[in-house]
Design a protein around this motif. Structure first.
Motif, mmCIF file in Angstrom:
data_model
loop_
_atom_site.group_PDB
_atom_site.id
_atom_site.type_symbol
_atom_site.label_atom_id
_atom_site.label_comp_id
_atom_site.label_asym_id
_atom_site.label_seq_id
_atom_site.Cartn_x
_atom_site.Cartn_y
_atom_site.Cartn_z
ATOM 1 N N ARG A 62 41.729 64.797 50.445
ATOM 2 C CA ARG A 62 40.992 64.317 49.274
ATOM 3 C C ARG A 62 41.963 63.874 48.186
ATOM 4 N N ASP A 63 41.438 63.000 47.304
ATOM 5 C CA ASP A 63 42.238 62.512 46.175
ATOM 6 C C ASP A 63 42.171 63.526 45.037
ATOM 7 N N SER A 64 42.653 64.731 45.319
ATOM 8 C CA SER A 64 42.605 65.823 44.344
ATOM 9 C C SER A 64 43.919 66.592 44.359
ATOM 10 N N ASN A 65 45.019 65.853 44.484
ATOM 11 C CA ASN A 65 46.354 66.451 44.570
ATOM 12 C C ASN A 65 46.498 67.404 45.751
ATOM 13 N N GLU A 66 45.713 67.148 46.817
ATOM 14 C CA GLU A 66 45.868 67.949 48.028
ATOM 15 C C GLU A 66 47.150 67.577 48.773
ATOM 16 N N ALA A 67 47.571 66.330 48.634
ATOM 17 C CA ALA A 67 48.883 65.932 49.160
ATOM 18 C C ALA A 67 49.925 66.290 48.107
ATOM 19 N N SER A 68 50.923 67.052 48.491
ATOM 20 C CA SER A 68 51.957 67.440 47.533
ATOM 21 C C SER A 68 52.795 66.230 47.138
ATOM 22 N N TRP A 69 53.505 66.341 46.009
ATOM 23 C CA TRP A 69 54.300 65.202 45.564
ATOM 24 C C TRP A 69 55.450 64.915 46.520
ATOM 25 N N THR A 70 55.917 65.935 47.244
ATOM 26 C CA THR A 70 56.980 65.674 48.225
ATOM 27 C C THR A 70 56.423 64.923 49.433
#
Length: 540
Positions: A62-70
């Motif tokens: 989801r587009d809710s910062n579930e993917a980490s910035w790294t």
């Protein structure tokens, strides 16, 4: 290097800054991975929008910062490697406070990412099109994020865009302008004003009040029906097409998957999807091949001897050699030598005999067996003994086979390897001359990689002991060709060379040295009859 208005920009950072600050309208196209970045560049766009929504979605998140910035950095690195275009990345809220922003910016600069857009919401963020009245960051705190980002950039042309969410969260025009002014004073290089209304009226109103104090960027996902010329007239700097490559790919993948599931076949979809060749071209396989030629030591040249001294094909004019019969617009011999060359075998020698004046191909050496009517295949091979040096392929001149068969022989570690059709349980062997007996039969198990070795080859092997039929194709390493030359010389010394055929030669060779049997199941043809000629179109 990136190009800007006919001139070469010194860096991708400079190219993005130019696109955003130039007086004419610019466009950034969404991409979410390396292949989509290549497609954006192929389409002619001058810059890429690395969308947080589509990068997340492509990862199944989801587009809710579930993917980490790294994780986002990893994707961006592939995109930057895949394309020469400058990339403006959707940095969400900066992935935290000022400290996260400055570290994020430094890492972006290290990877050649030309700019970042951060939005004035709270971490973790929620996509702007979900819900109403999402909470916004404190203005001063967000200004601190902007300052931290600008202080941390390692290239002077790195672009930081401040995204104003006041309109989309229902705060009104006055607060949108107040926030934009504060962010501009804090050092933002451009302002992105966002709206989720179907009309662009509030965008035009904001642009009028803003009056080009800094470049203004918009994302017309919701108000897509607005003519682009109106944005030009309003003085908009840059339009971001924010998510349409991913959305179109979802539509296409759903249609393709549904069709294959329904049909249990590829027939309906194969003509409407990109070819595998398209993929190879897009990802740059040609460049790799060129680099291999530049950097890798040249492999030893592989030669081939094609035995084509035999007579005519029954049913065709007697003055036409069998190897020159037409197979869908090309002679059998041309198709055979074409397959050899596709596999990297460039130095081809053809032994001709019957109606030799009719056997000719450009770039192919010809050796004559003028005693073709009274001699066997081993004699023809001996006529070309000067061409048997180093790694060598020996093939009958009346066979066709799929390329993968020869590729498999060429990559074998064996010094001598013969291609054998292993459909022994269903093949009527009567009348077959090149029957094979081996120490191991074909198991049919693709995990079975135990080598099989040739024991005998002739037409008299009992059916119960037949492991398959030789396909008229063999490969010899440099050491294997030395063995082959020795065996030819031995046949000659014994007075057997004139009448010997290839099965006898290979059987004798197998008695002295290991001869590997490589099993295949079909995908080849020995063109001996008019029926074979009709079937040849299915092999080519």
């Amino acid at each position: 290097m990136p190009v800007r208005d006919g001139q070469v920009a010194t860096t991708r950072f400079a190219a993005l800054r130019h696109e955003i600050t130039k007086p004419t309208l610019s466009f950034l196209m969404e991409a979410h991975d390396g292949i989509s970045a290549k497609i954006v560049e192929e389409a002619g766009f001058r810059g890429i929008w690395a969308s947080g929504l589509t990068i997340s979605a492509s990862l199944g998140l989801r587009d809710s910062n579930e993917a980490s910035w790294t994780q986002v950095l990893d994707v961006l690195e592939y995109m930057a490697d895949a394309s020469t275009l400058p990339i403006l990345v959707d940095g969400d809220t900066g992935h935290g406070n000022f400290n996260n922003v400055r570290r994020f910016v430094r890492k972006l600069c290290e990877r050649g990412i030309a700019g970042v857009c951060i939005e004035d919401k709270l971490f973790p963020k929620t996509n702007s099109f979900l819900g109403e009245a999402q909470p916004l960051a404190d203005i001063d705190e967000f200004c601190g994020r902007i300052k931290a980002g600008k202080d941390s950039q390692t290239d002077p042309d790195f672009t930081l865009v401040a995204r104003v969410e006041a309109l989309i969260s229902g705060r009104g025009m006055d607060e949108a302008i107040t926030r934009a002014e504060a962010y501009h004073r804090a050092g933002a290089d451009a302002i992105l004003i966002h709206s989720k209304k179907a009309s662009a009226d509030e965008i035009f109103r904001f642009a009028e009040i803003w009056a080009n104090r800094a470049p203004l960027i918009i994302v017309p996902t919701m108000y897509y029906a607005t003519p682009t010329d109106l944005f030009r007239q309003a003085g908009i700097s840059t339009i971001i097409w924010a998510n349409h490559l991913l959305r179109s790919s979802i539509t296409a993948m759903r249609q393709t998957a549904a069709a294959i599931q329904e049909d249990e076949s590829l027939m309906r979809v194969e003509g409407s999807v990109a070819t595998v060749k398209d993929i190879f071209q897009l990802v740059g396989n040609a460049e790799l091949e060129e680099a291999e030629r530049r950097y890798l030591p040249a492999p030893p040249a592989v030669g081939a001897v094609v035995l084509a001294a035999g007579g005519e094909l029954g049913g065709l004019p007697a003055d036409q050699p069998k190897c020159m019969v037409d197979i869908r617009g090309q002679s059998l011999l041309k198709r055979l030598t074409g397959t050899l060359r596709e596999c990297g075998v460039q130095d081809v020698t053809v032994v001709r005999g019957y109606r030799k004046e009719a056997v000719a191909l450009p770039g192919v050496a010809m050796v004559d067996n003028d005693r073709f009517a009274e001699t066997g295949e081993a004699w023809s091979l001996a006529c070309a003994r000067n061409a048997i040096r180093g790694e060598t392929v020996v093939a009958y001149g009346d066979v066709l086979f799929r390329r993968y068969i020869l590729d498999s022989l060429l990559t074998s570690s064996a010094d001598v390897v013969v291609a054998v059709d292993a459909v022994a349980s269903v093949q009527p062997w009567a009348g077959k001359r090149d029957l094979v007996m081996a120490d191991r039969r074909y198991s049919g198990d693709y995990l079975d990689d135990e080598p099989a070795m040739l024991r005998r080859m002739n037409q008299y092997i009992p059916a119960s002991e037949v492991a398959g039929e030789w396909m008229g194709l063999a490969r010899f390493s440099a050491r294997g060709t030395a063995w082959l030359q020795e065996e030819i010389a031995a046949l000659e010394a014994e007075g057997l060379l004139e009448q010997a055929d290839m099965p006898l030669l290979l059987t004798r060779l197998a008695a002295r040295h290991p001869v590997r049997v490589k099993y295949f199941t079909g995908h080849w043809l020995d063109v001996d009859t008019m029926t074979d000629l009709a079937e040849a179109r299915n092999v080519t």
